[in-house]
Design a protein around this motif. Structure first.
Motif, PDB file in Angstrom:
ATOM      1  N   GLY A  95      13.919   6.354   0.229  1.00 15.77           N
ATOM      2  CA  GLY A  95      13.555   5.875  -1.095  1.00 15.77           C
ATOM      3  C   GLY A  95      12.089   5.989  -1.434  1.00 15.77           C
ATOM      4  O   GLY A  95      11.290   6.594  -0.715  1.00 15.77           O
ATOM      5  N   LEU A  96      11.746   5.375  -2.571  1.00 17.46           N
ATOM      6  CA  LEU A  96      10.399   5.448  -3.127  1.00 17.46           C
ATOM      7  C   LEU A  96       9.748   4.077  -3.075  1.00 17.46           C
ATOM      8  O   LEU A  96      10.360   3.079  -3.435  1.00 17.46           O
ATOM      9  N   GLY A  97       8.496   4.031  -2.591  1.00 13.70           N
ATOM     10  CA  GLY A  97       7.737   2.793  -2.576  1.00 13.70           C
ATOM     11  C   GLY A  97       6.422   2.980  -3.302  1.00 13.70           C
ATOM     12  O   GLY A  97       5.798   4.035  -3.205  1.00 13.70           O
ATOM     13  N   GLN A  98       6.001   1.934  -4.027  1.00 16.97           N
ATOM     14  CA  GLN A  98       4.747   2.024  -4.773  1.00 16.97           C
ATOM     15  C   GLN A  98       3.971   0.730  -4.618  1.00 16.97           C
ATOM     16  O   GLN A  98       4.550  -0.362  -4.632  1.00 16.97           O
ATOM     17  N   GLY A  99       2.663   0.847  -4.414  1.00 21.75           N
ATOM     18  CA  GLY A  99       1.845  -0.345  -4.266  1.00 21.75           C
ATOM     19  C   GLY A  99       0.420   0.016  -3.912  1.00 21.75           C
ATOM     20  O   GLY A  99       0.019   1.179  -3.986  1.00 21.75           O
ATOM     21  N   VAL A 100      -0.355  -0.990  -3.501  1.00 24.42           N
ATOM     22  CA  VAL A 100      -1.756  -0.803  -3.123  1.00 24.42           C
ATOM     23  C   VAL A 100      -1.841  -0.700  -1.601  1.00 24.42           C
ATOM     24  O   VAL A 100      -1.169  -1.449  -0.881  1.00 24.42           O
ATOM     25  N   THR A 101      -2.651   0.227  -1.108  1.00 25.84           N
ATOM     26  CA  THR A 101      -2.779   0.392   0.340  1.00 25.84           C
ATOM     27  C   THR A 101      -3.507  -0.784   0.975  1.00 25.84           C
ATOM     28  O   THR A 101      -4.554  -1.231   0.482  1.00 25.84           O
ATOM     29  N   VAL A 102      -2.932  -1.284   2.099  1.00 26.47           N
ATOM     30  CA  VAL A 102      -3.488  -2.443   2.801  1.00 26.47           C
ATOM     31  C   VAL A 102      -3.433  -2.187   4.299  1.00 26.47           C
ATOM     32  O   VAL A 102      -2.404  -1.749   4.822  1.00 26.47           O
ATOM     33  N   ASP A 103      -4.549  -2.455   5.004  1.00 30.83           N
ATOM     34  CA  ASP A 103      -4.531  -2.381   6.464  1.00 30.83           C
ATOM     35  C   ASP A 103      -3.579  -3.446   6.990  1.00 30.83           C
ATOM     36  O   ASP A 103      -3.574  -4.591   6.515  1.00 30.83           O
ATOM     37  N   ILE A 104      -2.758  -3.074   7.978  1.00 27.44           N
ATOM     38  CA  ILE A 104      -1.747  -4.005   8.475  1.00 27.44           C
ATOM     39  C   ILE A 104      -2.368  -5.307   8.986  1.00 27.44           C
ATOM     40  O   ILE A 104      -1.741  -6.384   8.929  1.00 27.44           O
ATOM     41  N   ARG A 105      -3.604  -5.255   9.463  1.00 30.30           N
ATOM     42  CA  ARG A 105      -4.261  -6.456   9.974  1.00 30.30           C
ATOM     43  C   ARG A 105      -4.636  -7.427   8.851  1.00 30.30           C
ATOM     44  O   ARG A 105      -4.936  -8.596   9.094  1.00 30.30           O
ATOM     45  N   ASP A 106      -4.655  -6.916   7.605  1.00 29.43           N
ATOM     46  CA  ASP A 106      -5.034  -7.756   6.470  1.00 29.43           C
ATOM     47  C   ASP A 106      -3.825  -8.358   5.761  1.00 29.43           C
ATOM     48  O   ASP A 106      -3.985  -8.988   4.697  1.00 29.43           O
ATOM     49  N   LEU A 107      -2.628  -8.161   6.303  1.00 28.52           N
ATOM     50  CA  LEU A 107      -1.435  -8.690   5.643  1.00 28.52           C
ATOM     51  C   LEU A 107      -1.458 -10.208   5.537  1.00 28.52           C
ATOM     52  O   LEU A 107      -0.913 -10.796   4.590  1.00 28.52           O
ATOM     53  N   PRO A 117       1.178 -13.110  -2.013  1.00 25.36           N
ATOM     54  CA  PRO A 117       2.593 -12.793  -2.239  1.00 25.36           C
ATOM     55  C   PRO A 117       2.801 -12.194  -3.632  1.00 25.36           C
ATOM     56  O   PRO A 117       2.051 -12.466  -4.566  1.00 25.36           O
ATOM     57  N   GLY A 118       3.813 -11.383  -3.754  1.00 28.17           N
ATOM     58  CA  GLY A 118       4.213 -10.845  -5.054  1.00 28.17           C
ATOM     59  C   GLY A 118       3.670  -9.471  -5.372  1.00 28.17           C
ATOM     60  O   GLY A 118       4.383  -8.627  -5.914  1.00 28.17           O
ATOM     61  N   ALA A 119       2.411  -9.189  -5.068  1.00 26.04           N
ATOM     62  CA  ALA A 119       1.831  -7.881  -5.391  1.00 26.04           C
ATOM     63  C   ALA A 119       2.342  -6.825  -4.418  1.00 26.04           C
ATOM     64  O   ALA A 119       2.208  -6.989  -3.207  1.00 26.04           O
ATOM     65  N   PRO A 120       2.952  -5.745  -4.892  1.00 23.09           N
ATOM     66  CA  PRO A 120       3.475  -4.722  -3.981  1.00 23.09           C
ATOM     67  C   PRO A 120       2.360  -4.031  -3.210  1.00 23.09           C
ATOM     68  O   PRO A 120       1.284  -3.757  -3.759  1.00 23.09           O
ATOM     69  N   CYS A 121       2.606  -3.760  -1.935  1.00 20.93           N
ATOM     70  CA  CYS A 121       1.593  -3.082  -1.129  1.00 20.93           C
ATOM     71  C   CYS A 121       2.245  -2.122  -0.149  1.00 20.93           C
ATOM     72  O   CYS A 121       3.423  -2.251   0.196  1.00 20.93           O
ATOM     73  N   ILE A 122       1.470  -1.120   0.266  1.00 19.89           N
ATOM     74  CA  ILE A 122       1.883  -0.148   1.286  1.00 19.89           C
ATOM     75  C   ILE A 122       0.953  -0.334   2.467  1.00 19.89           C
ATOM     76  O   ILE A 122      -0.276  -0.213   2.335  1.00 19.89           O
ATOM     77  N   VAL A 123       1.502  -0.659   3.641  1.00 14.62           N
ATOM     78  CA  VAL A 123       0.667  -0.959   4.798  1.00 14.62           C
ATOM     79  C   VAL A 123       0.246   0.319   5.516  1.00 14.62           C
ATOM     80  O   VAL A 123       1.004   1.292   5.590  1.00 14.62           O
ATOM     81  N   VAL A 124      -0.973   0.306   6.026  1.00 14.12           N
ATOM     82  CA  VAL A 124      -1.543   1.422   6.768  1.00 14.12           C
ATOM     83  C   VAL A 124      -1.681   0.998   8.228  1.00 14.12           C
ATOM     84  O   VAL A 124      -2.359  -0.005   8.518  1.00 14.12           O
ATOM     85  N   ILE A 125      -1.038   1.754   9.145  1.00 15.44           N
ATOM     86  CA  ILE A 125      -0.970   1.351  10.552  1.00 15.44           C
ATOM     87  C   ILE A 125      -1.653   2.416  11.407  1.00 15.44           C
ATOM     88  O   ILE A 125      -1.151   3.540  11.529  1.00 15.44           O
ATOM     89  N   ASP A 126      -2.786   2.084  12.010  1.00 13.37           N
ATOM     90  CA  ASP A 126      -3.511   3.065  12.821  1.00 13.37           C
ATOM     91  C   ASP A 126      -2.962   3.094  14.242  1.00 13.37           C
ATOM     92  O   ASP A 126      -1.997   2.404  14.585  1.00 13.37           O
ATOM     93  N   GLY A 127      -3.580   3.876  15.098  1.00 11.03           N
ATOM     94  CA  GLY A 127      -3.070   4.084  16.441  1.00 11.03           C
ATOM     95  C   GLY A 127      -3.265   2.928  17.396  1.00 11.03           C
ATOM     96  O   GLY A 127      -2.708   2.936  18.500  1.00 11.03           O
ATOM     97  N   VAL A 134      -7.410   7.414   4.998  1.00 17.61           N
ATOM     98  CA  VAL A 134      -6.602   6.820   3.943  1.00 17.61           C
ATOM     99  C   VAL A 134      -7.414   5.702   3.281  1.00 17.61           C
ATOM    100  O   VAL A 134      -7.797   4.726   3.945  1.00 17.61           O
ATOM    101  N   PRO A 135      -7.708   5.802   1.991  1.00 18.76           N
ATOM    102  CA  PRO A 135      -8.508   4.758   1.330  1.00 18.76           C
ATOM    103  C   PRO A 135      -7.685   3.481   1.159  1.00 18.76           C
ATOM    104  O   PRO A 135      -6.504   3.519   0.813  1.00 18.76           O
ATOM    105  N   LEU A 136      -8.302   2.334   1.417  1.00 17.52           N
ATOM    106  CA  LEU A 136      -7.632   1.042   1.298  1.00 17.52           C
ATOM    107  C   LEU A 136      -7.908   0.426  -0.072  1.00 17.52           C
ATOM    108  O   LEU A 136      -8.937   0.698  -0.704  1.00 17.52           O
ATOM    109  N   GLY A 137      -6.963  -0.379  -0.516  1.00 12.58           N
ATOM    110  CA  GLY A 137      -7.114  -1.042  -1.809  1.00 12.58           C
ATOM    111  C   GLY A 137      -6.893  -0.127  -2.989  1.00 12.58           C
ATOM    112  O   GLY A 137      -7.314  -0.447  -4.107  1.00 12.58           O
TER     113      GLY A 137
END
Length: 602
Positions: free
Chosen positions: A107-119, A124-134, A188-191
């Motif tokens: 499927g399709l996901g849309q949101g603001v990029t967020v580092d997984i550590r900042d979750l 709550p409520g604002a859609p986000c896409i998590v960025v997971i580094d190595g 990958v730019p965050l926010g």
């Protein structure tokens, strides 16, 4: 007199040894790979090798020769000039879309990029896409996503550096699409607003490969939609992809124009923009024929290409660049993969390009130097013989069943030559740029192989898809079964059916794609040049007035080129087939044989 006729080609050097008197008695022949660019001093090594092999076949040495007769070898260089070279494709956007083997979810996901550590700090409520580094493994990642989701954080997708997409997905309480194997995760730019899409197995993404859907997702203006088009093209056919809005100015666009070229003929001059494509170039070329020189616009890609050709030729022939003239050019439309600077995983898009093969006219000085070098090395008298195309038709007439009037097409590695001999013995010939080497270049370019040797094999041999270890499906559709299993490295791959058995193609390319590129490359070069050359030599330019055409040269041995040219000439009506030089050489050795016959009666 014992003579060795030597034909130096771009790819191979052929020799015919004959005893010359009132009649010509051919004794032997030989074929070796050409060393160095055709018509330069480095050719001496392969000429000596070929002569020695031919003489050894009749228990003689080069010292027994009275004369070595060389063809007039004209160098041909092929190069690619892009319609537009795009170093960076998009403004204010970055993208990912390299078709990883293991994306997670659908499927399709849309949101603001967020580092997984900042979750834990994400509202709550604002859609986000998590960025997971190595540094975060799949178990930790799944736990952190599940914990944030339980608190009401709306997570719509994930971008992962490692090959962990499926492992993370299988541990989530709420499914999301995941793209993994992103090697430049740190870029990958965050926010920033982002959209991520994963398709089912066997399908490709639909939204992020459509510029209008991207415009809808990011609320783009018409101008921004135009700029995003290369991104959509680069993602077409991928199973997964990501588009991210980047900070303004992060990704800039810089283009080098293709430029214009001026075709200078004996009585006319035409200027054409390379961006108009190959057909426009060839149309203008026909108007000014015969071509005397090509001038190009400084600071453009076309200028760079022609200057490279001139510089290389000047260095190889030890002549001033000003003396190097472009005698002929063949232009074909092609596609060339271009890396996208805004990409984060080595992405590329297929850009329109114009392939140009240029034939360079130099003075006879390089050939004279080669002749002097050979005389010094062998101790045998060396001379430069007649025009290559005329020698080829003389050799072709030794084909059983052939007689004048006869036209020949000499299909070599670097050039296509055509000659016609009339009943009165008069000969008209033409020497044109573009043949086997250009086909190899086009295959290498369009398939993005970066491997000329592999491209050469694809050009020369048919293909098959190895469907199991005990059977393969040929490109013709025929299925072949085997009693013993095939090499496991072939399983599931497209294979080249070479002389020493199947060779796997270790690229993510399907059978039909490779076959289509190969056949189109041959049509663009061989078929077009065959028609162009025959028009030049036919009476009044009318191919219908030619009754017999013989194919000679190495490319005439190709498994599909003779049929393709025959189909193209069918509407004109001539009898066409592969020559059989002296009734025993097939389409090879025509020029070398013609050189020997030119001394008949000496």
């Amino acid at each position: 007199m014992l003579i060795a006729g030597v034909d130096i080609g771009n790819n191979s050097t052929e020799v015919a040894v004959a005893r010359i008197g009132a009649e010509v008695q051919f004794l032997s022949s030989a074929l070796v790979r050409t060393i160095g660019l055709k018509g330069t001093l480095r050719n001496a090594m392969c000429v000596i090798d070929a002569v020695d092999k031919a003489m050894a076949a009749v228990s003689m040495t080069r010292n027994d020769l009275d004369l070595i007769l060389l063809n007039k070898a004209t160098p041909v260089i092929g190069d690619v000039a892009m319609e537009t070279i795009t170093e960076t494709v998009i403004t204010e956007s970055a993208m990912i879309g390299h078709n990883p083997d293991t994306p997670g979810g659908l499927g399709l996901g849309q949101g603001v990029t967020v580092d997984i550590r900042d979750l834990t700090q994400t509202a709550p409520g604002a859609p986000c896409i998590v960025v997971i580094d190595g540094d975060v493994d799949f178990t930790q990642a799944a736990e952190m996503i599940n914990a944030a989701a339980a608190k009401g954080v709306k997570i719509t997708g994930a971008i992962v550096k490692k090959d962990d997409g499926v492992l993370i997905y299988n541990r989530l309480t709420s499914p999301i699409p995941i793209v993994d194997e992103v090697q430049h995760i740190d870029k990958v730019p965050l926010g920033m607003p982002a959209a991520l899409e994963v398709a089912r197995v066997g399908r490709s993404i639909e939204k992020l490969s459509n510029p209008y859907d991207i415009a809808t997702l990011f609320e783009l203006s018409p101008e921004e939609t135009r700029q995003i088009t290369p991104i959509a093209r680069a993602l077409t056919g991928n199973r997964s992809g990501v588009v991210i809005k980047t900070p303004k100015g992060d990704v800039q666009e810089r283009r080098i124009p293709a430029g214009t070229i001026t075709l200078v003929g004996e009585t006319a001059k035409e200027t054409v923009d390379v961006e108009l494509g190959a057909d426009a170039i060839m149309e203008k070329l026909a108007r000014v024929a015969p071509l005397k020189e090509i001038q190009s616009q400084p600071g453009t890609n076309a200028h760079g290409m022609f200057e490279r050709v001139r510089t290389v030729m000047a260095e190889l022939t030890d002549q001033p660049v000003s003396l190097i003239k472009i005698q002929d050019v063949l232009a074909v439309n092609t596609l060339q993969p271009q890396h996208v600077l805004g990409g984060l995983a080595g992405e590329f898009t297929r850009g329109t390009a114009v392939g140009l093969a240029a034939m360079v006219m130099t003075q006879n000085i390089p050939m004279q130097r080669l002749a002097a070098k050979l005389k010094e090395e062998t101790g045998v008298e060396v001379e430069i013989g007649g025009v290559e195309a005329e020698m080829a038709i003389t050799g072709a007439l030794t084909t059983p069943g052939a007689e004048a009037p006869l036209a020949i097409l000499d299909l070599g590695g670097g050039s296509t030559d055509a000659s016609i001999i009339h009943r009165d013995g008069t000969v008209k010939s033409i020497h044109m740029a573009g043949a086997g080497d250009m086909v190899t270049m086009l295959i290498n370019t369009e398939l993005g192989l970066d491997d000329p040797d592999l491209a050469e094999d694809i050009k020369r041999y048919p293909l098959a898809k190895v469907e199991t270890l005990f059977h393969m499906r040929h490109e013709t559709g025929a299925v072949e079964f085997f009693d013993a299993h095939l090499d496991p490295s072939l399983f599931g791959r497209v294979a080249i059916l070479g002389e020493n058995g199947p060779i796997p193609i270790m690229h993510d390319l399907n059978l039909n794609q490779i076959v289509n590129v190969r056949r189109k490359a041959k049509e663009k070069v061989f078929v077009r040049n065959a028609l162009r050359a025959l028009e030049q030599v036919a009476p009044g330019g009318n191919i219908r007035l030619i009754d017999f055409v013989a194919l000679v040269g190495g490319s005439a041995l190709d498994f599909e080129i003779p049929e393709m040219i025959a189909d193209a000439l069918a509407e004109y009506g001539p009898v066409l087939g592969k020559g059989n030089i002296r009734g025993c050489e097939g389409p090879r050795n025509a020029v070398a044989t013609g050189l020997c016959l030119s001394r008949k009666g000496c």
